[in-house]
Motif scaffolding. Structure first.
Motif, mmCIF file in Angstrom:
data_model
loop_
_atom_site.group_PDB
_atom_site.id
_atom_site.type_symbol
_atom_site.label_atom_id
_atom_site.label_comp_id
_atom_site.label_asym_id
_atom_site.label_seq_id
_atom_site.Cartn_x
_atom_site.Cartn_y
_atom_site.Cartn_z
ATOM 1 N N MET A 11 0.987 -0.839 -0.193
ATOM 2 C CA MET A 11 -0.186 -0.028 0.253
ATOM 3 C C MET A 11 1.020 1.308 -0.468
ATOM 4 N N ALA A 12 0.380 2.047 -0.934
ATOM 5 C CA ALA A 12 0.949 3.210 -0.359
ATOM 6 C C ALA A 12 1.625 4.353 0.215
ATOM 7 N N ILE A 13 -0.315 4.605 1.435
ATOM 8 C CA ILE A 13 -0.403 4.895 2.426
ATOM 9 C C ILE A 13 0.408 4.088 3.771
ATOM 10 N N VAL A 14 1.489 4.840 4.286
ATOM 11 C CA VAL A 14 2.138 4.376 5.601
ATOM 12 C C VAL A 14 1.938 4.853 6.520
ATOM 13 N N ILE A 15 0.900 3.880 7.395
ATOM 14 C CA ILE A 15 0.294 5.153 8.472
ATOM 15 C C ILE A 15 1.827 4.885 9.998
ATOM 16 N N ASN A 16 2.525 5.898 10.577
ATOM 17 C CA ASN A 16 3.674 6.042 11.745
ATOM 18 C C ASN A 16 2.664 6.557 12.847
ATOM 19 N N ILE A 17 1.779 6.146 13.408
ATOM 20 C CA ILE A 17 1.470 5.700 14.692
ATOM 21 C C ILE A 17 2.022 5.666 15.713
ATOM 22 N N ASP A 18 3.064 4.639 15.459
ATOM 23 C CA ASP A 18 4.212 3.799 16.203
ATOM 24 C C ASP A 18 5.187 4.347 16.744
ATOM 25 N N VAL A 19 5.740 5.690 15.555
ATOM 26 C CA VAL A 19 6.888 6.341 15.631
ATOM 27 C C VAL A 19 5.892 7.541 16.523
ATOM 28 N N MET A 20 5.114 8.222 16.582
ATOM 29 C CA MET A 20 4.679 9.201 17.261
ATOM 30 C C MET A 20 3.976 9.034 18.360
#
Length: 70
Positions: free
Chosen positions: A1-10
């Motif tokens: 998928m082209a959209i990556v979710i960076n909740i872990d980083v935040m």
């Protein structure tokens, strides 16, 4: 998928647990896990707003576009 979710980083930057975020945003741990693991097909703007408010960040801090290699 082209959209990556960076909740872990935040979460790491804010030193917050997934449980804390789940409680503050008002979504279940299961739904937050689906979102954070990139399995979600959609996210409501109200949910994104609540996540940004809880993590004190911008949507661009959470959502990232990466071009597919296909």
């Amino acid at each position: 998928m082209a959209i990556v979710i960076n909740i872990d980083v935040m979460l790491a930057k804010r030193k917050m647990s997934v449980t804390e975020l789940s409680e503050q945003v008002g979504i279940t741990m299961a739904n937050l896990s689906i979102l954070k693991n990139g399995k979600a097909k959609a996210v409501r703007l109200a949910t994104l707003d609540a996540i940004c408010k809880a993590l004190d960040c911008q949507p661009g801090d959470i959502l990232e576009y990466r071009q597919d290699d296909n």
